[in-house]
Design an enzyme around this catalytic site. Structure first.
Site, mmCIF file in Angstrom:
data_model
loop_
_atom_site.group_PDB
_atom_site.id
_atom_site.type_symbol
_atom_site.label_atom_id
_atom_site.label_comp_id
_atom_site.label_asym_id
_atom_site.label_seq_id
_atom_site.Cartn_x
_atom_site.Cartn_y
_atom_site.Cartn_z
ATOM 1 N N GLY A 141 0.818 -1.202 0.000
ATOM 2 C CA GLY A 141 0.000 0.000 0.000
ATOM 3 C C GLY A 141 0.856 1.257 0.000
ATOM 4 C CB SER A 142 0.069 4.646 1.208
ATOM 5 O OG SER A 142 -1.067 4.824 0.387
#
Length: 486
Positions: free
Chosen positions: A217-218
């Protein structure tokens, strides 16, 4: 002697010579293959005929070698706080073999390592019972407990590393299991307990910290930002990016969306975009940089390689064959990008250590049964993942995430904490509940004694409740507090 008797004598002599030749062949040439044959139960009997060495953390023995009173299996492995330390120690079962450090360090623990030859020979001459050596880990019991308690009943993993040395301070995977539940010699109870663990859909035997990969993810945006600085595309965290309010993935009609449609991500600076975690900014940045540059930078952090701690980790991956729209998604930790918690802890550690990536390790010392040091770990630099200048820029951005952005739950009063949240989609058409990530470091003065990665799989929560900031950041905070004595 008559002729028939001579013939019988010669024949018997030939048989004796053949027997001697065969005996020497078996004992000399084929001895190793017979000894290593998995069907040779004497190997297992021998392994449990004398006390096995122990695994230590913080001066405490995590294991024991307990007398059974049996004939063939005289000793049996025991554990202290088995579920908490299972990803580190692994299991040692008379019926099912070894895993974890009990496997990777078997030569020392079983006393069969060549470096123990002199000690074993001396013991044999003096009639002293053979005994395995000990393994001293880098695990800090306080940090391990903070990670284990923090994850609690959640499904996930946590890794804490000393960025300065690479020493692994905590390695936790939940749900866990008790290695003692199947340490015996294939009794009905041992077999049933192990089978129950194998059939458990929550996979308690899986070491999620080292052996499971997740879309990061981020948290991967840290690597995308690092690539932007290292290639010279941007010079400062405050540089404004060329990002439209609505970003369409290259070659498609699909819009890449931010988690919150109200976020002001158009033309945002690199720092602000990381602070509120703009997908559009870092997705477009990844597409502009291209897969080759992102791949090269990811590999400097350790992607696409295994790591031996000495327990071998799964390989974290960054793809080399993505299309431009895929690269945009890879740049925000989705699509085909996957990482172990160990790998993301390595990313945070390298940033905290001014770009220098140290080899992660679990074993500090190997000792003989008498306490003599056989080997002492020597710190090893894997490489300079990023320049010190880039590392300091990323530190500045990660601190802003914690102070002003999505990582506020990781704040520690009076201490510099840098972090990055992540919410990773997965499953068919991203239908699965997201994974919550948080990677971070904490500084004491000018030194960073701990870097952390936490991932939480919380299938019981609603999607809108899962975020790195609310689920994973508080766990990382408690780990950093334990590591720094706060």
């Amino acid at each position: 002697m008559n002729k028939p008797i001579r013939r019988v004598s010669v024949f018997c002599l030939v048989l004796i010579l053949a027997l001697l030749l065969r005996t020497n062949w078996v004992q000399g040439v084929e001895a190793t293959s017979y000894a290593d044959n998995p069907n040779n139960r004497r190997n297992v009997f021998d392994q449990y005929a004398y006390p096995r060495g122990n695994i230590f953390a913080g001066g405490q023995a995590l294991t024991s070698s307990d007398a059974t009173g049996g004939y063939l299996y005289k000793y049996k492995r025991g554990w202290t706080d088995g579920p908490m330390y299972a990803p580190v120690t692994g299991f040692s079962s008379q019926a099912f073999g070894n895993s974890g450090l009990d496997y990777a360090e078997n030569g020392i623990l079983a006393g069969t390592d060549d470096r123990l030859f002199f000690r074993n020979t001396l013991d044999a001459l003096t009639g002293k019972q053979k005994q395995g050596g000990d393994v001293v880990t880098t695990i800090d019991p306080k940090v391990q407990k903070a990670a284990y308690d923090g994850l609690g009943t959640k499904k996930g993993a946590a890794v804490a590393i000393d960025p300065r040395t690479g020493a692994i301070l905590a390695l936790v995977s939940t749900p866990s299991y008790d290695p003692a539940s199947f340490a015996g010699n294939s009794t009905s109870v041992d077999t049933k307990n192990r089978q129950n663990l194998l059939n458990d859909p929550n996979k308690p035997l899986l070491d999620r910290a080292l052996s499971e990969t997740y879309p990061p993810g981020s948290t991967f945006k840290l690597i995308t930002a690092a690539t932007a600085f290292e290639t010279g595309k941007y010079q400062s965290p405050d540089d404004q990016t060329d990002t439209p309010d609505h970003y369409i993935l290259p070659g498609t009609s699909t819009e890449l969306r931010n988690d919150n449609p109200q976020e002001q991500c158009g033309q945002a600076t690199l720092k602000y975009a990381l602070t509120i975690s703009c997908n559009t900014v870092y997705g477009k940045l990844g597409a502009d940089l291209g897969k080759e540059k992102l791949l090269a930078q990811a590999q400097k952090f350790g992607f696409n390689s295994t790591v031996d701690t000495p327990i071998r980790s799964a390989k974290s991956t960054f793809p080399s064959d993505s299309t431009p729209d895929g690269t945009a998604q890879d740049a925000i930790g989705q699509h085909n990008t996957a990482a172990t918690p160990l790998q993301m802890a390595m990313v945070a550690a390298a940033i905290a250590n001014n770009g220098k990536l140290m080899q992660p390790y679990l074993v500090d010392e190997e000792r003989s049964a008498t306490g003599t040091t056989i080997s002492k770990h020597t710190e090893h630099e894997m490489g300079q993942a990023i320049s010190p200048q880039t590392a300091q820029k990323l530190q500045q951005m990660m601190v802003d995430v914690v102070q002003n952005g999505t990582g506020k739950n990781a704040r520690i009063n009076g201490m510099e904490v840098g972090g990055k949240t992540g919410t990773a989609q997965h499953g068919q058409d991203n239908s699965g509940l997201p994974f919550a990530w948080f990677v971070s470091y904490a500084k004491v003065g000018d030194s960073a004694p701990v870097a952390v990665a936490v991932v939480v799989e919380d299938g019981a929560a609603q999607s809108n409740e899962i975020s790195g900031g609310s689920l994973a950041a508080p766990i990382a905070k408690s780990i950093m507090q334990a590591a720094t004595g706060q």
